[in-house]
Design an enzyme around this catalytic site. Structure first.
Site, PDB file in Angstrom:
ATOM      1  N   SER A   1       3.972  -2.204  10.171  1.00 52.11           N
ATOM      2  CA  SER A   1       5.425  -2.331  10.359  1.00 52.11           C
ATOM      3  C   SER A   1       5.983  -3.688   9.965  1.00 52.11           C
ATOM      4  O   SER A   1       6.974  -4.141  10.525  1.00 52.11           O
ATOM      5  CB  SER A   1       5.817  -1.977  11.803  1.00 52.11           C
ATOM      6  OG  SER A   1       5.499  -0.613  12.079  1.00 52.11           O
TER       7      SER A   1
ATOM      8  N   GLU B   1      -4.938  -4.703  10.794  1.00 50.53           N
ATOM      9  CA  GLU B   1      -3.873  -3.721  10.979  1.00 50.53           C
ATOM     10  C   GLU B   1      -4.065  -2.998  12.316  1.00 50.53           C
ATOM     11  O   GLU B   1      -4.858  -2.042  12.400  1.00 50.53           O
ATOM     12  CB  GLU B   1      -3.910  -2.682   9.852  1.00 50.53           C
ATOM     13  CG  GLU B   1      -3.672  -3.261   8.471  1.00 50.53           C
ATOM     14  CD  GLU B   1      -3.094  -2.223   7.513  1.00 50.53           C
ATOM     15  OE1 GLU B   1      -2.075  -2.520   6.909  1.00 50.53           O
ATOM     16  OE2 GLU B   1      -3.646  -1.111   7.406  1.00 50.53           O
TER      17      GLU B   1
ATOM     18  N   LYS C   1       0.047   4.288  -0.210  1.00 50.72           N
ATOM     19  CA  LYS C   1      -0.553   5.475   0.420  1.00 50.72           C
ATOM     20  C   LYS C   1      -0.319   6.693  -0.482  1.00 50.72           C
ATOM     21  O   LYS C   1      -0.362   6.555  -1.699  1.00 50.72           O
ATOM     22  CB  LYS C   1      -0.002   5.641   1.842  1.00 50.72           C
ATOM     23  CG  LYS C   1      -0.127   4.336   2.650  1.00 50.72           C
ATOM     24  CD  LYS C   1       0.203   4.477   4.103  1.00 50.72           C
ATOM     25  CE  LYS C   1       0.021   3.123   4.789  1.00 50.72           C
ATOM     26  NZ  LYS C   1       0.224   3.174   6.230  1.00 50.72           N
TER      27      LYS C   1
ATOM     28  N   GLY D   1       3.335   2.206  10.714  1.00 55.77           N
ATOM     29  CA  GLY D   1       4.359   3.238  10.546  1.00 55.77           C
ATOM     30  C   GLY D   1       5.145   3.564  11.802  1.00 55.77           C
ATOM     31  O   GLY D   1       5.839   4.576  11.852  1.00 55.77           O
TER      32      GLY D   1
ATOM     33  N   HIS E   1      -9.260   1.460   5.220  1.00 53.72           N
ATOM     34  CA  HIS E   1      -7.976   1.612   5.923  1.00 53.72           C
ATOM     35  C   HIS E   1      -8.156   2.557   7.108  1.00 53.72           C
ATOM     36  O   HIS E   1      -8.910   3.520   7.035  1.00 53.72           O
ATOM     37  CB  HIS E   1      -6.918   2.154   4.952  1.00 53.72           C
ATOM     38  CG  HIS E   1      -5.536   2.052   5.503  1.00 53.72           C
ATOM     39  ND1 HIS E   1      -5.052   2.941   6.433  1.00 53.72           N
ATOM     40  CD2 HIS E   1      -4.556   1.141   5.296  1.00 53.72           C
ATOM     41  CE1 HIS E   1      -3.816   2.575   6.757  1.00 53.72           C
ATOM     42  NE2 HIS E   1      -3.491   1.494   6.081  1.00 53.72           N
TER      43      HIS E   1
ATOM     44  N   ASN F   1       0.867  -1.181   0.000  1.00 54.87           N
ATOM     45  CA  ASN F   1       0.000   0.000   0.000  1.00 54.87           C
ATOM     46  C   ASN F   1       0.905   1.233   0.000  1.00 54.87           C
ATOM     47  O   ASN F   1       1.524   1.549   1.014  1.00 54.87           O
ATOM     48  CB  ASN F   1      -0.886  -0.032   1.250  1.00 54.87           C
ATOM     49  CG  ASN F   1      -1.710   1.238   1.421  1.00 54.87           C
ATOM     50  OD1 ASN F   1      -1.773   2.076   0.523  1.00 54.87           O
ATOM     51  ND2 ASN F   1      -2.339   1.372   2.573  1.00 54.87           N
TER      52      ASN F   1
ATOM     53  N   GLU G   1      -6.406   4.859   8.176  1.00 57.28           N
ATOM     54  CA  GLU G   1      -6.115   6.272   7.874  1.00 57.28           C
ATOM     55  C   GLU G   1      -7.327   6.945   7.248  1.00 57.28           C
ATOM     56  O   GLU G   1      -7.592   8.123   7.503  1.00 57.28           O
ATOM     57  CB  GLU G   1      -4.877   6.348   6.957  1.00 57.28           C
ATOM     58  CG  GLU G   1      -3.614   6.020   7.751  1.00 57.28           C
ATOM     59  CD  GLU G   1      -2.477   5.431   6.934  1.00 57.28           C
ATOM     60  OE1 GLU G   1      -2.517   5.483   5.690  1.00 57.28           O
ATOM     61  OE2 GLU G   1      -1.535   4.902   7.564  1.00 57.28           O
TER      62      GLU G   1
HETATM   63  P1  13P Z   1       3.460   0.321   7.479  1.00 58.68           P
HETATM   64  O1  13P Z   1       3.908  -1.006   6.852  1.00 58.68           O
HETATM   65  O2  13P Z   1       4.203   1.480   6.938  1.00 58.68           O
HETATM   66  O3  13P Z   1       3.429   0.227   8.957  1.00 58.68           O
HETATM   67  O4  13P Z   1       1.940   0.529   6.995  1.00 58.68           O
HETATM   68  C1  13P Z   1       1.042  -0.501   7.155  1.00 58.68           C
HETATM   69  C2  13P Z   1      -0.212  -0.122   6.473  1.00 58.68           C
HETATM   70  O5  13P Z   1      -0.947   0.742   6.933  1.00 58.68           O
HETATM   71  C3  13P Z   1      -0.532  -0.802   5.216  1.00 58.68           C
HETATM   72  O6  13P Z   1      -1.827  -0.537   4.802  1.00 58.68           O
END
Ligand code: 13P
Length: 248
Positions: free
Chosen positions: A208, A163, A12, A169, A93, A10, A95
């Protein structure tokens, strides 16, 4: 029988045309590891170019509106994303749930719209750190899953991604035993929600994941793959995760 591993990057809000070379390099690595399924969800601006340059590689979107068309400034429908070349979309997601106030009912409607367009769906669920500390993680996630769950679900188009929000992150990853407990709870809930065929729905872990921890995470029962953010942005970082999945 264990499900075939599925690793999705992803991106983003990252990636300009200069990064199309990374997608090409990742697609080439994926083609050499056909024991696992691999895909990348770049920003929409790169979808068409990525698909044209890598026609056999699975390119997806990161979100989708639930309506087919209409007065929704700045939004994209499933048929638009499909026409652009996306074969699936991430939905719900954390976010987007936080930044765009997306709720479970909206995620469910989006999933049904994406399915109706003939695309695959990856629905994300996860708890906050406060919810985990309060011992509510399993309850929160399984209720989120039930409320976000699309009608007529089937393993050939639906994937779930667990997640934990506090692991995204941050470089922090839950204990393997906590991942195992959550994925087992999601598996049980999938059985309640869809009955037969639920064992074949792949449940990805996200938060992560990187080249150093992927093999351990992918060995956990009911972890059928990974949804990877930061470590999917370059072929060099993503390659060891793809390798771990192909060997798992
Ligand atoms: P990270 O791998 O950067 O922690 O992000 C995970 C994520 O949100 C994937 O959708």
């Amino acid at each position: 029988m264990a499900n075939r591993k599925y690793i999705v990057g992803n991106w983003k809000m990252n990636g300009l045309r200069a990064q199309l070379s990374d997608i090409a390099a990742i697609a080439a690595i994926a083609a050499n590891h056909d024991d696992a399924d691999v895909g990348i969800c770049p920003p929409v601006t790169l979808i068409t170019a990525a698909v044209q340059a890598n026609p056999d590689f699975a390119i997806g979107a990161q979100d989708c509106h639930f309506a087919e068309s209409g007065a929704h400034t700045g939004c994209l429908s499933a048929v638009m994303l499909k026409e652009a070349g996306a074969s699936y979309s991430i939905l719900g997601h954390s976010e987007r749930r936080a930044d765009q106030q997306e709720g479970d009912a909206e995620v469910k409607a989006k999933a049904e719209a994406v399915r109706a367009a003939g695309m695959g769906v990856i629905i994300c669920v996860g708890e906050t750190e406060e919810e985990r500390d309060a011992g509510q993680a399993i309850e929160i996630v399984t209720v989120q899953l039930a409320r976000s769950f699309p009608a007529g679900a089937s393993a050939d188009w639906l994937t779930i991604a667990y997640e934990p929000i506090w692991a995204i992150g941050t470089g922090r990853v839950p204990e393997v035993s906590d991942v195992a407990e959550m994925h087992a709870a999601i598996r049980v809930k999938l059985g309640e929600l869809m009955g037969q065929g639920s064992d074949a729905v792949r449940i990805l872990y996200g938060g992560s994941m990187n080249g150093s921890n992927a093999a351990e995470l992918l060995a956990v029962p009911n972890v059928d793959g990974g949804l990877v953010g930061g470590a999917s942005l370059t072929a060099a970082k993503f390659a060891p995760i793809i390798e771990a999945a192909a060997e798992a």
